[in-house]
Scaffold this motif. Sequence first.
Motif, PDB file in Angstrom:
ATOM      1  N   THR A  10       7.289   2.111  18.259  1.00 40.09           N
ATOM      2  CA  THR A  10       6.839   0.962  19.040  1.00 40.09           C
ATOM      3  C   THR A  10       5.564   0.392  18.428  1.00 40.09           C
ATOM      4  N   GLY A  11       5.435  -0.945  18.436  1.00 39.36           N
ATOM      5  CA  GLY A  11       4.234  -1.585  17.916  1.00 39.36           C
ATOM      6  C   GLY A  11       4.209  -1.683  16.408  1.00 39.36           C
ATOM      7  N   SER A  12       5.379  -1.669  15.767  1.00 34.53           N
ATOM      8  CA  SER A  12       5.451  -1.699  14.313  1.00 34.53           C
ATOM      9  C   SER A  12       5.115  -3.088  13.778  1.00 34.53           C
ATOM     10  N   HIS A  13       4.815  -3.135  12.469  1.00 35.64           N
ATOM     11  CA  HIS A  13       4.574  -4.415  11.818  1.00 35.64           C
ATOM     12  C   HIS A  13       5.833  -5.274  11.925  1.00 35.64           C
ATOM     13  N   PRO A  14       5.695  -6.586  12.180  1.00 43.05           N
ATOM     14  CA  PRO A  14       6.887  -7.427  12.388  1.00 43.05           C
ATOM     15  C   PRO A  14       7.825  -7.486  11.195  1.00 43.05           C
ATOM     16  N   GLU A  15       7.325  -7.192   9.990  1.00 45.18           N
ATOM     17  CA  GLU A  15       8.188  -7.239   8.812  1.00 45.18           C
ATOM     18  C   GLU A  15       8.731  -5.870   8.426  1.00 45.18           C
ATOM     19  N   LEU A  16       8.540  -4.855   9.306  1.00 46.98           N
ATOM     20  CA  LEU A  16       8.956  -3.501   8.951  1.00 46.98           C
ATOM     21  C   LEU A  16      10.450  -3.428   8.666  1.00 46.98           C
ATOM     22  N   ALA A  17      11.258  -4.030   9.511  1.00 52.86           N
ATOM     23  CA  ALA A  17      12.703  -3.952   9.306  1.00 52.86           C
ATOM     24  C   ALA A  17      13.107  -4.573   7.977  1.00 52.86           C
ATOM     25  N   ALA A  18      12.535  -5.727   7.648  1.00 53.39           N
ATOM     26  CA  ALA A  18      12.864  -6.383   6.380  1.00 53.39           C
ATOM     27  C   ALA A  18      12.366  -5.561   5.197  1.00 53.39           C
ATOM     28  N   LEU A  19      11.171  -4.979   5.319  1.00 50.21           N
ATOM     29  CA  LEU A  19      10.642  -4.138   4.249  1.00 50.21           C
ATOM     30  C   LEU A  19      11.501  -2.893   4.077  1.00 50.21           C
ATOM     31  N   VAL A  23      13.333  -1.857   0.626  1.00 48.57           N
ATOM     32  CA  VAL A  23      13.115  -0.566  -0.033  1.00 48.57           C
ATOM     33  C   VAL A  23      14.444   0.169  -0.198  1.00 48.57           C
ATOM     34  N   GLN A  24      15.276   0.139   0.842  1.00 43.01           N
ATOM     35  CA  GLN A  24      16.582   0.809   0.775  1.00 43.01           C
ATOM     36  C   GLN A  24      17.437   0.225  -0.351  1.00 43.01           C
ATOM     37  N   LEU A  25      17.498  -1.091  -0.421  1.00 42.96           N
ATOM     38  CA  LEU A  25      18.306  -1.740  -1.449  1.00 42.96           C
ATOM     39  C   LEU A  25      17.752  -1.474  -2.852  1.00 42.96           C
ATOM     40  N   PHE A 157       7.691  -5.389  -1.419  1.00 41.16           N
ATOM     41  CA  PHE A 157       6.791  -6.293  -0.692  1.00 41.16           C
ATOM     42  C   PHE A 157       6.974  -7.732  -1.165  1.00 41.16           C
ATOM     43  N   ALA A 158       6.998  -7.935  -2.489  1.00 39.35           N
ATOM     44  CA  ALA A 158       7.165  -9.288  -3.034  1.00 39.35           C
ATOM     45  C   ALA A 158       8.540  -9.854  -2.698  1.00 39.35           C
ATOM     46  N   ALA A 159       9.560  -9.007  -2.696  1.00 36.69           N
ATOM     47  CA  ALA A 159      10.903  -9.481  -2.345  1.00 36.69           C
ATOM     48  C   ALA A 159      10.985  -9.906  -0.887  1.00 36.69           C
ATOM     49  N   THR A 160      10.130  -9.305  -0.039  1.00 35.17           N
ATOM     50  CA  THR A 160      10.169  -9.597   1.395  1.00 35.17           C
ATOM     51  C   THR A 160       9.335 -10.819   1.752  1.00 35.17           C
ATOM     52  N   VAL A 161       8.105 -10.917   1.226  1.00 38.36           N
ATOM     53  CA  VAL A 161       7.189 -11.988   1.638  1.00 38.36           C
ATOM     54  C   VAL A 161       7.098 -13.099   0.596  1.00 38.36           C
ATOM     55  N   GLY A 162       7.689 -12.890  -0.575  1.00 35.01           N
ATOM     56  CA  GLY A 162       7.557 -13.854  -1.657  1.00 35.01           C
ATOM     57  C   GLY A 162       6.428 -13.464  -2.595  1.00 35.01           C
ATOM     58  N   PHE A 464       0.715  -2.846   2.408  1.00 39.52           N
ATOM     59  CA  PHE A 464       0.469  -4.140   1.763  1.00 39.52           C
ATOM     60  C   PHE A 464       0.606  -5.286   2.789  1.00 39.52           C
ATOM     61  N   ALA A 465       1.647  -5.212   3.597  1.00 37.73           N
ATOM     62  CA  ALA A 465       1.873  -6.262   4.591  1.00 37.73           C
ATOM     63  C   ALA A 465       0.735  -6.317   5.597  1.00 37.73           C
ATOM     64  N   LYS A 466       0.251  -5.148   6.012  1.00 35.27           N
ATOM     65  CA  LYS A 466      -0.863  -5.117   6.956  1.00 35.27           C
ATOM     66  C   LYS A 466      -2.137  -5.716   6.343  1.00 35.27           C
ATOM     67  N   LEU A 467      -2.407  -5.362   5.094  1.00 38.37           N
ATOM     68  CA  LEU A 467      -3.624  -5.862   4.448  1.00 38.37           C
ATOM     69  C   LEU A 467      -3.494  -7.331   4.074  1.00 38.37           C
ATOM     70  N   ASN A 468      -2.276  -7.771   3.804  1.00 41.45           N
ATOM     71  CA  ASN A 468      -2.060  -9.187   3.516  1.00 41.45           C
ATOM     72  C   ASN A 468      -2.301 -10.057   4.735  1.00 41.45           C
TER      73      ASN A 468
END
Length: 471
Positions: A10-19, A23-25, A157-162, A464-468
């Motif tokens: 609960t309370g995860s970063h909003p991009e966690l699922a995409a990240l 990573v899995q792929l 990270f770059a694949a997710t956020v550009g 990275f997403a959190k610090l970005n």
Amino acid sequence: MTDFEQTIPTGSHPELAALRESVQLGLPAAIADLSRLVRIPSVSWDGFDPAHVAASANAVKGLLDDLGVFDSVEIARAPIGSTETLGQPAVLATRAARNGRPTILLYAHHDVQPQGNEDDWDSAPFEPTVRGDRLYGRGASDDKAGVMSHIAAIRAFAATVGSDFDLGLAVFIEGEEEFGSRSFSNFLAENETALRADVIIVADSDNWNVTTPSLTVALRGNVAFKLKVSTLAHASHSGMYGGAVPDAMLATIRLLATLHDETGSVAVAGLTTHEADTPDYPEQQLRDETGLLDGVSPIGTGPVLSRLWWQPAITITGIDAPTVVNASNTLIPSVTVKLSARIAPGQTASDAYAAIEAHLTANAPFGAHLEITDVDPGNPFLVDTSGWAAVEAKAAMHEAWGTAPVETGIGGSIPFIADLVDVFGDAQILVTGVEDPDTRAHSPNESQHLGVFQRAILTEAVLFAKLNDRA
């Protein structure tokens, strides 16, 4: 849910699922890249071909170039001490921060330990081999998995956020950590501007187990040196003079025996202990993780982890003396040993060395002559976990692993961290890793657990997403 997948807290970063999906792929490619690095026998020790370390540096540079996110990627070397001799090649990549975002420096090393006796390996040391959930090979974990965790995390990270993100990045992949980081301080001095960051991640440590992450908050320091013990100007016949003339082996054995008391605890006056609590760690776990033989008792006193994290330790790691096959009836004139001491947090390596030297001098039996050379000190390290970076890193671990991290100490040493503190005193330094209790780094059958590898990559991508997002 596979072994490699975790629930999202609960309370995860909003991009966690995409990240997580990225990573899995990207995991098969990351494992393939790691395998290619393992095939390069990049042993940085003297006596090994430095061309392999250079090839490893080139391979790492190519991987960083291919990410397409850095302003600069280069191979650099620095002199060793005050000499003109250059250290092994390191890789340095930089990307400037934008819009007030922080910069994170990612450290790992691409050199490896020697393979040792190949007969002790179940598969060839430089031929990466997957058995079960683990990838076997020298450097598969320490620290080429650390290198690849950085690269794969940036890739996800770059694949997710550009690729047009604001976070500043610097990557420093060293080439001689396993041989004492001899040019490290000069490298920092020559590249201080490029390496300066708000947060430094050192990916060269352990995790509590394969399902629970760790943030390393303490490292013991080290003092290592060669000790030569001499009693004779030349060898003599043991039958003719034994019983009246002390040989160097007798003197060495008696001297080394004074370093520990009857429990196996260090008995050197002046070596200190750090006082801190430790998690529960039963003796049976120590036996399981170390291969302690039945009937052999652990040494020392106090909680097991206190002995490993907060107390000093002294080990004799090598002896130069005639081998059994070459033994003759001779009084040996000199014996040389390699002494390795681990220093508890709170004591400097110089103070510890002075205490050990004084002890040896005071306890030299029969007036034996002592000579100490090749002193290699490194200070211990305590992490300040109150800063925002530690908070963000532990949150990222929790989100990526689905399990709250454990704050741990490490019995081993990473001496160059003291150099980082000296040069980048304002940076928050965090020590993470891809290892686990069965990694067997530096030993035959070193391996990387691939589930840990994936979760370490995801942890860093989430951080990275959190610090970005952080101004």
